[in-house]
Design a protein around this motif. Structure first.
Motif, PDB file in Angstrom:
ATOM      1  N   GLY A 264      62.835   1.985  77.420  1.00 11.51           N
ATOM      2  CA  GLY A 264      61.688   1.324  76.821  1.00 11.51           C
ATOM      3  C   GLY A 264      60.479   2.313  76.780  1.00 11.51           C
ATOM      4  O   GLY A 264      59.303   1.845  76.245  1.00 11.51           O
ATOM      5  N   ASP A 265      60.303   3.457  77.197  1.00 13.16           N
ATOM      6  CA  ASP A 265      59.162   4.392  77.291  1.00 13.16           C
ATOM      7  C   ASP A 265      59.340   5.540  76.808  1.00 13.16           C
ATOM      8  O   ASP A 265      60.472   6.015  77.178  1.00 13.16           O
ATOM      9  CB  ASP A 265      58.737   4.352  78.793  1.00 13.16           C
ATOM     10  N   ARG A 266      58.550   6.073  75.576  1.00 11.89           N
ATOM     11  CA  ARG A 266      58.589   7.245  75.056  1.00 11.89           C
ATOM     12  C   ARG A 266      58.400   8.355  76.040  1.00 11.89           C
ATOM     13  O   ARG A 266      57.353   8.394  76.666  1.00 11.89           O
ATOM     14  CB  ARG A 266      57.928   7.223  73.847  1.00 11.89           C
ATOM     15  N   THR A 267      58.939   9.442  75.978  1.00 14.22           N
ATOM     16  CA  THR A 267      58.733  10.699  76.538  1.00 14.22           C
ATOM     17  C   THR A 267      57.651  11.231  76.116  1.00 14.22           C
ATOM     18  O   THR A 267      57.332  11.106  74.775  1.00 14.22           O
ATOM     19  CB  THR A 267      59.808  11.746  76.951  1.00 14.22           C
ATOM     20  N   ARG A 268      56.900  12.081  76.781  1.00 20.34           N
ATOM     21  CA  ARG A 268      55.951  12.997  76.313  1.00 20.34           C
ATOM     22  C   ARG A 268      56.519  14.016  75.120  1.00 20.34           C
ATOM     23  O   ARG A 268      57.776  14.322  75.403  1.00 20.34           O
ATOM     24  CB  ARG A 268      55.045  13.729  77.211  1.00 20.34           C
ATOM     25  N   PRO A 269      55.773  14.611  74.161  1.00 17.06           N
ATOM     26  CA  PRO A 269      56.296  15.747  73.364  1.00 17.06           C
ATOM     27  C   PRO A 269      56.695  16.811  74.098  1.00 17.06           C
ATOM     28  O   PRO A 269      56.201  17.110  75.109  1.00 17.06           O
ATOM     29  CB  PRO A 269      55.098  15.813  72.340  1.00 17.06           C
ATOM     30  N   ALA A 270      57.991  17.547  73.445  1.00 20.85           N
ATOM     31  CA  ALA A 270      58.417  18.671  74.333  1.00 20.85           C
ATOM     32  C   ALA A 270      58.489  19.822  73.560  1.00 20.85           C
ATOM     33  O   ALA A 270      58.418  19.543  72.106  1.00 20.85           O
ATOM     34  CB  ALA A 270      59.733  18.152  74.983  1.00 20.85           C
ATOM     35  N   GLN A 271      58.706  20.906  73.982  1.00 18.00           N
ATOM     36  CA  GLN A 271      58.769  22.146  73.353  1.00 18.00           C
ATOM     37  C   GLN A 271      60.276  22.391  73.436  1.00 18.00           C
ATOM     38  O   GLN A 271      60.931  22.415  74.487  1.00 18.00           O
ATOM     39  CB  GLN A 271      58.076  23.338  73.773  1.00 18.00           C
ATOM     40  N   VAL A 272      60.957  22.764  72.381  1.00 18.64           N
ATOM     41  CA  VAL A 272      62.317  22.964  72.517  1.00 18.64           C
ATOM     42  C   VAL A 272      62.728  23.871  71.283  1.00 18.64           C
ATOM     43  O   VAL A 272      62.357  23.759  70.213  1.00 18.64           O
ATOM     44  CB  VAL A 272      63.173  21.722  72.060  1.00 18.64           C
ATOM     45  N   ARG A 273      63.694  24.920  71.506  1.00 19.59           N
ATOM     46  CA  ARG A 273      64.218  25.887  70.573  1.00 19.59           C
ATOM     47  C   ARG A 273      65.691  26.188  71.145  1.00 19.59           C
ATOM     48  O   ARG A 273      65.896  26.119  72.267  1.00 19.59           O
ATOM     49  CB  ARG A 273      63.463  27.109  70.551  1.00 19.59           C
ATOM     50  N   ILE A 274      66.554  26.490  70.228  1.00 14.81           N
ATOM     51  CA  ILE A 274      67.812  26.989  70.370  1.00 14.81           C
ATOM     52  C   ILE A 274      67.725  28.438  70.738  1.00 14.81           C
ATOM     53  O   ILE A 274      67.156  29.218  70.121  1.00 14.81           O
ATOM     54  CB  ILE A 274      68.809  26.815  69.107  1.00 14.81           C
ATOM     55  N   LEU A 275      68.318  28.816  72.016  1.00 12.46           N
ATOM     56  CA  LEU A 275      68.520  30.187  72.425  1.00 12.46           C
ATOM     57  C   LEU A 275      69.620  30.892  71.653  1.00 12.46           C
ATOM     58  O   LEU A 275      70.570  30.471  71.467  1.00 12.46           O
ATOM     59  CB  LEU A 275      68.846  30.162  73.843  1.00 12.46           C
ATOM     60  N   GLU A 276      69.347  31.891  70.899  1.00  5.81           N
ATOM     61  CA  GLU A 276      70.245  32.768  69.977  1.00  5.81           C
ATOM     62  C   GLU A 276      71.245  33.200  70.891  1.00  5.81           C
ATOM     63  O   GLU A 276      72.414  33.406  70.526  1.00  5.81           O
ATOM     64  CB  GLU A 276      69.485  33.872  69.399  1.00  5.81           C
ATOM     65  N   GLN A 277      71.074  33.770  72.151  1.00  2.37           N
ATOM     66  CA  GLN A 277      72.063  34.005  73.152  1.00  2.37           C
ATOM     67  C   GLN A 277      72.195  33.485  74.377  1.00  2.37           C
ATOM     68  O   GLN A 277      71.021  32.780  74.756  1.00  2.37           O
ATOM     69  CB  GLN A 277      71.757  35.740  73.466  1.00  2.37           C
ATOM     70  N   GLU A 278      73.262  33.402  74.914  1.00  4.13           N
ATOM     71  CA  GLU A 278      73.621  32.602  76.304  1.00  4.13           C
ATOM     72  C   GLU A 278      72.505  33.122  77.130  1.00  4.13           C
ATOM     73  O   GLU A 278      72.654  34.543  77.377  1.00  4.13           O
ATOM     74  CB  GLU A 278      74.886  32.696  76.458  1.00  4.13           C
ATOM     75  N   PRO A 279      71.874  32.683  77.961  1.00  4.66           N
ATOM     76  CA  PRO A 279      70.944  33.138  79.008  1.00  4.66           C
ATOM     77  C   PRO A 279      71.889  33.946  80.041  1.00  4.66           C
ATOM     78  O   PRO A 279      72.991  33.615  80.498  1.00  4.66           O
ATOM     79  CB  PRO A 279      70.201  32.143  79.589  1.00  4.66           C
ATOM     80  N   ASP A 280      71.345  35.152  80.717  1.00  3.36           N
ATOM     81  CA  ASP A 280      72.217  35.830  81.602  1.00  3.36           C
ATOM     82  C   ASP A 280      72.076  35.000  83.110  1.00  3.36           C
ATOM     83  O   ASP A 280      71.030  35.346  83.829  1.00  3.36           O
ATOM     84  CB  ASP A 280      71.419  36.980  81.676  1.00  3.36           C
ATOM     85  N   LEU A 281      72.881  34.142  83.225  1.00  7.35           N
ATOM     86  CA  LEU A 281      72.656  33.356  84.540  1.00  7.35           C
ATOM     87  C   LEU A 281      74.248  33.728  85.307  1.00  7.35           C
ATOM     88  O   LEU A 281      75.094  33.880  84.997  1.00  7.35           O
ATOM     89  CB  LEU A 281      72.789  32.003  84.302  1.00  7.35           C
ATOM     90  N   PRO A 282      74.037  33.638  86.619  1.00 10.57           N
ATOM     91  CA  PRO A 282      75.307  33.583  87.399  1.00 10.57           C
ATOM     92  C   PRO A 282      76.229  32.525  87.091  1.00 10.57           C
ATOM     93  O   PRO A 282      75.930  31.196  86.717  1.00 10.57           O
ATOM     94  CB  PRO A 282      74.814  33.481  88.963  1.00 10.57           C
ATOM     95  N   PRO A 283      77.596  32.739  87.367  1.00 14.19           N
ATOM     96  CA  PRO A 283      78.575  31.708  86.936  1.00 14.19           C
ATOM     97  C   PRO A 283      78.248  30.197  87.870  1.00 14.19           C
ATOM     98  O   PRO A 283      77.627  30.550  89.079  1.00 14.19           O
ATOM     99  CB  PRO A 283      79.904  32.200  87.244  1.00 14.19           C
ATOM    100  N   ARG A 284      78.681  29.163  87.353  1.00 17.52           N
ATOM    101  CA  ARG A 284      78.043  28.124  88.226  1.00 17.52           C
ATOM    102  C   ARG A 284      79.665  27.805  88.959  1.00 17.52           C
ATOM    103  O   ARG A 284      80.732  27.779  88.141  1.00 17.52           O
ATOM    104  CB  ARG A 284      77.747  26.874  87.156  1.00 17.52           C
ATOM    105  N   ASP A 285      79.592  27.377  90.260  1.00 18.20           N
ATOM    106  CA  ASP A 285      80.935  26.997  90.930  1.00 18.20           C
ATOM    107  C   ASP A 285      80.708  25.365  91.481  1.00 18.20           C
ATOM    108  O   ASP A 285      79.885  25.223  92.262  1.00 18.20           O
ATOM    109  CB  ASP A 285      80.938  28.011  92.166  1.00 18.20           C
ATOM    110  N   PRO A 286      81.460  24.651  90.749  1.00 10.49           N
ATOM    111  CA  PRO A 286      82.385  25.017  89.885  1.00 10.49           C
ATOM    112  C   PRO A 286      82.077  25.066  88.316  1.00 10.49           C
ATOM    113  O   PRO A 286      80.863  24.763  88.197  1.00 10.49           O
ATOM    114  CB  PRO A 286      83.168  23.599  89.927  1.00 10.49           C
ATOM    115  N   PRO A 287      82.793  25.546  87.583  1.00  7.56           N
ATOM    116  CA  PRO A 287      82.268  25.941  86.039  1.00  7.56           C
ATOM    117  C   PRO A 287      82.220  24.372  85.520  1.00  7.56           C
ATOM    118  O   PRO A 287      82.711  23.514  85.759  1.00  7.56           O
ATOM    119  CB  PRO A 287      83.326  26.913  85.507  1.00  7.56           C
ATOM    120  N   ILE A 288      81.286  24.405  84.285  1.00 10.14           N
ATOM    121  CA  ILE A 288      81.256  23.200  83.527  1.00 10.14           C
ATOM    122  C   ILE A 288      82.525  22.881  83.030  1.00 10.14           C
ATOM    123  O   ILE A 288      83.497  23.705  82.854  1.00 10.14           O
ATOM    124  CB  ILE A 288      80.442  23.695  82.494  1.00 10.14           C
ATOM    125  N   ARG A 289      82.790  21.712  82.796  1.00  9.47           N
ATOM    126  CA  ARG A 289      84.102  21.281  82.008  1.00  9.47           C
ATOM    127  C   ARG A 289      83.897  21.791  80.383  1.00  9.47           C
ATOM    128  O   ARG A 289      83.049  22.000  79.833  1.00  9.47           O
ATOM    129  CB  ARG A 289      84.223  19.700  81.646  1.00  9.47           C
TER     130      ARG A 289
END
Length: 204
Positions: free
Chosen positions: A101-126
């Motif tokens: 019932g309450d609107r969030t504040r405006p956000a900045q958002v963009r699509i990343l052209e490449q997957e960010p360089d992050l360590p693998p998650r354990d466990p991995p996502i489904r």
């Protein structure tokens, strides 16, 4: 900066609680397994199933400024979602999403052209072969409970992985999951400057 105050930047791994003790019967990882500095507490939270930057301090003034929604400092997230959002979905996130019932504040958002360089998650996502994923960079100035996940779900793109990349000017780079470091004096001074004056409670 007084010598009695400590300011730590920690890369919280997946499945770690943002607290130093866990009173449940289940054995779950807490900050105690990674940080041996007495008297510091998290300034803000990250859900157990989220990863990334966490700031810990024993500076009560700064902790209050970082957690009180009046003092709206930016936090940036890398968010892996199901399917690639179209422009209307992105614009919906930018304008604010109604949650309970309450609107969030405006956000900045963009699509990343490449997957960010992050360590693998354990466990991995489904992973489902029939459902593609995309990475977003999302910057908020408030921290409601599970806000990012609720926002992406509201526009039809459930969150699969969530990593906080930045808190104001502080960045994830240079840390690996489970590592922490002290902030430099310049970093603390800039953080205190950012937190010094409250922003209006009124949303744009």
């Amino acid at each position: 900066m007084t010598h009695s105050h400590r300011y730590l930047l920690f890369y919280k791994p997946y499945a770690v609680l943002t607290q130093f003790s866990d009173r449940t019967e289940a054995s779950r990882d807490t900050l105690k397994a990674y940080i041996d500095v007495p008297g510091v507490y998290a300034a803000g939270r990250l859900d157990r199933d989220s990863e990334g930057l966490l700031l810990l301090t024993n500076d009560g003034w700064l902790q209050h400024r970082l957690t009180d929604p009046v003092f709206a400092h930016p936090r940036t997230y890398w968010v892996q979602v199901e399917r690639c959002p179209d422009e209307p979905a992105l614009e919906h996130l930018r304008q604010g999403v109604v949650i309970k019932g309450d609107r969030t504040r405006p956000a900045q958002v963009r699509i990343l052209e490449q997957e960010p360089d992050l360590p693998p998650r354990d466990p991995p996502i489904r992973f489902r072969k029939t459902v593609p994923t995309a990475w977003l960079e999302l910057t908020l100035t408030e921290g409601r409970n599970r806000q990012v996940r609720r926002m992406t779900a509201a526009v039809g793109h459930p969150t699969l992985r969530l990593v906080r990349r930045a808190i104001a000017h502080l960045r994830l780079e240079g840390l690996e999951p489970g590592q922490w470091r002290d902030l430099s004096e310049d970093e603390v001074m800039e953080l205190r400057r950012i937190c010094r004056s409250p922003r209006s409670k009124k949303r744009p």
